[in-house]
Design a protein around this motif. Structure first.
Motif, mmCIF file in Angstrom:
data_model
loop_
_atom_site.group_PDB
_atom_site.id
_atom_site.type_symbol
_atom_site.label_atom_id
_atom_site.label_comp_id
_atom_site.label_asym_id
_atom_site.label_seq_id
_atom_site.Cartn_x
_atom_site.Cartn_y
_atom_site.Cartn_z
ATOM 1 N N THR A 191 0.931 -1.357 0.005
ATOM 2 C CA THR A 191 -0.377 -0.019 0.383
ATOM 3 C C THR A 191 0.605 1.529 0.159
ATOM 4 O OG1 THR A 191 -1.518 -1.340 1.125
ATOM 5 C CG2 THR A 191 -1.752 1.209 0.839
ATOM 6 N N PHE A 192 0.911 2.326 -0.961
ATOM 7 C CA PHE A 192 1.405 3.940 -1.213
ATOM 8 C C PHE A 192 0.713 4.411 -1.677
ATOM 9 C CE2 PHE A 192 3.831 0.052 -3.205
ATOM 10 C CZ PHE A 192 5.105 -0.174 -2.880
ATOM 11 N N ALA A 193 0.817 5.721 -1.085
ATOM 12 C CA ALA A 193 0.297 6.724 -1.153
ATOM 13 C C ALA A 193 1.387 7.511 -1.797
ATOM 14 C CB ALA A 193 -0.104 7.363 0.115
ATOM 15 N N ALA A 194 1.140 8.241 -2.772
ATOM 16 C CA ALA A 194 2.113 8.997 -3.742
ATOM 17 C C ALA A 194 1.396 10.605 -4.641
ATOM 18 C CB ALA A 194 2.865 8.131 -4.677
ATOM 19 N N SER B 227 -11.570 17.291 1.310
ATOM 20 C CA SER B 227 -11.431 18.488 2.625
ATOM 21 C C SER B 227 -9.731 18.729 3.674
ATOM 22 C CB SER B 227 -12.496 18.552 3.378
ATOM 23 O OG SER B 227 -12.131 17.382 4.505
ATOM 24 N N GLY B 228 -9.419 17.031 3.992
ATOM 25 C CA GLY B 228 -8.285 17.307 4.548
ATOM 26 C C GLY B 228 -8.769 16.443 6.338
ATOM 27 N N ALA B 229 -10.521 16.785 6.196
ATOM 28 C CA ALA B 229 -9.875 16.974 8.080
ATOM 29 C C ALA B 229 -10.643 15.674 8.501
ATOM 30 C CB ALA B 229 -11.349 17.631 7.714
ATOM 31 N N THR B 230 -10.434 14.201 7.420
ATOM 32 C CA THR B 230 -10.012 13.071 7.860
ATOM 33 C C THR B 230 -8.670 12.929 8.286
ATOM 34 O OG1 THR B 230 -9.576 12.306 5.665
ATOM 35 C CG2 THR B 230 -12.359 12.558 6.669
ATOM 36 N N ASP B 231 -7.923 13.162 7.994
ATOM 37 C CA ASP B 231 -6.325 12.560 8.123
ATOM 38 C C ASP B 231 -5.747 11.526 7.154
ATOM 39 O OD1 ASP B 231 -5.840 15.008 9.719
ATOM 40 O OD2 ASP B 231 -5.508 13.469 11.415
ATOM 41 N N HIS B 232 -6.852 11.132 6.403
ATOM 42 C CA HIS B 232 -6.513 9.931 5.256
ATOM 43 C C HIS B 232 -5.525 10.132 4.141
ATOM 44 C CE1 HIS B 232 -10.148 8.278 7.494
ATOM 45 N NE2 HIS B 232 -10.332 7.005 7.097
ATOM 46 N N ALA B 233 -4.699 9.011 3.293
ATOM 47 C CA ALA B 233 -4.012 9.439 2.575
ATOM 48 C C ALA B 233 -4.841 9.041 1.102
ATOM 49 C CB ALA B 233 -2.886 8.536 2.568
ATOM 50 N N GLU B 234 -4.645 9.403 -0.018
ATOM 51 C CA GLU B 234 -5.946 8.816 -0.795
ATOM 52 C C GLU B 234 -4.174 7.580 -1.336
ATOM 53 O OE1 GLU B 234 -6.510 11.075 -4.375
ATOM 54 O OE2 GLU B 234 -7.499 12.249 -3.647
ATOM 55 N N ALA B 235 -5.276 6.411 -1.438
ATOM 56 C CA ALA B 235 -3.632 5.617 -1.620
ATOM 57 C C ALA B 235 -3.942 4.473 -3.046
ATOM 58 C CB ALA B 235 -3.348 5.282 -0.209
ATOM 59 N N THR C 74 -2.292 16.915 3.206
ATOM 60 C CA THR C 74 -2.102 15.808 4.115
ATOM 61 C C THR C 74 -2.703 14.298 3.684
ATOM 62 O OG1 THR C 74 -3.615 15.334 5.708
ATOM 63 C CG2 THR C 74 -1.789 16.852 6.489
ATOM 64 N N GLN C 75 -3.530 14.646 2.639
ATOM 65 C CA GLN C 75 -4.638 13.341 1.171
ATOM 66 C C GLN C 75 -3.701 13.455 0.214
ATOM 67 O OE1 GLN C 75 -5.785 16.266 1.693
ATOM 68 N NE2 GLN C 75 -6.507 17.136 -0.432
ATOM 69 N N TYR C 76 -2.029 13.733 0.424
ATOM 70 C CA TYR C 76 -1.605 13.884 -0.660
ATOM 71 C C TYR C 76 -0.079 13.044 -0.609
ATOM 72 C CZ TYR C 76 -5.521 15.771 -3.162
ATOM 73 O OH TYR C 76 -6.902 16.324 -3.970
ATOM 74 N N ARG C 77 0.018 13.562 0.410
ATOM 75 C CA ARG C 77 1.305 12.716 1.500
ATOM 76 C C ARG C 77 1.874 11.548 0.968
ATOM 77 N NH1 ARG C 77 -2.331 11.759 5.645
ATOM 78 N NH2 ARG C 77 -2.442 9.693 6.272
ATOM 79 N N SER C 78 3.173 11.458 1.200
ATOM 80 C CA SER C 78 3.800 10.236 0.409
ATOM 81 C C SER C 78 4.170 9.469 1.671
ATOM 82 C CB SER C 78 5.246 10.911 0.228
ATOM 83 O OG SER C 78 6.252 9.429 -0.661
ATOM 84 N N ALA C 79 3.854 8.061 1.270
ATOM 85 C CA ALA C 79 3.438 7.129 2.790
ATOM 86 C C ALA C 79 3.700 5.952 2.103
ATOM 87 C CB ALA C 79 2.340 7.776 3.622
#
Length: 191
Positions: free
Chosen positions: A32-35, A75-83, A120-125
């Protein structure tokens, strides 16, 4: 016990490292990657690894809300990343190769951003599924930092995978269905 019922048990049996037996009795794992925008991430992995038998789905991970919607995540309010969640056979493609590709296809030095996408939804993780994946991700990160990003610090999070929520159906394989759809300009191979 019949061969069919034994095969079904093998096909659904989980083992400690998050590996599963597929219905063909081959082993599969998840990565699982977020980029950044998950449309482009999915498109890039499928373009280069579909031949290796990967399957993909996009969704949300790493946040604090159950079953988030795209609107909530944006919205950025959930702290989830698109992954992107990849199911792969480690005999066909190694996890280390998927991690190295992750670093090659996006900018891991920008905090909470890829190209024009911010938040934060677009963070690298990297969301690892086993201690072995964590170790490999850390090793590849150190190698990539030394070889390709000496002047900039990689800010990619390497964290345990939690619950992955599938994105809405229209997001799945979005760029295959909409070839002229939006693709983040930061998704390209760097080396």
């Amino acid at each position: 016990m019949s061969l069919l019922s034994r095969t079904f048990q093998l096909a659904t049996h989980l083992v400690p490292s998050q590996r599963t037996f597929s219905t063909t009795l081959g082993m599969t794992e998840k990565a699982t990657f977020a980029a950044g925008c998950f449309w482009g991430v999915e498109h890039m992995y499928n373009k280069y690894f579909k031949k290796d038998g990967i399957t993909t789905k996009v969704g949300y991970i790493g946040g604090k809300v159950d079953n988030p919607t795209y609107k909530q995540v944006c919205s950025g309010a959930t702290d989830h990343a698109e992954a992107l969640e990849i199911t792969f056979d480690p005999k066909r493609v190694e996890y280390a190769k998927l991690v190295e590709f992750f670093y090659n296809m996006h900018d891991p030095t920008t905090l909470n951003a890829q190209g024009p996408d911010r938040g934060t939804q677009y963070r690298s993780a990297i969301f690892y599924h086993s201690p072995e994946q964590k170790e490999i991700a850390e090793k590849v990160t150190a190698e990539v930092q030394e070889k390709h990003y000496k002047g900039k610090k990689i800010v990619t999070e390497i964290v345990p995978a939690g619950v992955f929520y599938d994105a809405e159906t229209y997001h799945q394989l979005y760029l295959e269905k909409n070839p002229s759809g939006y693709e983040c300009p930061s998704h390209f191979l760097r080396w």
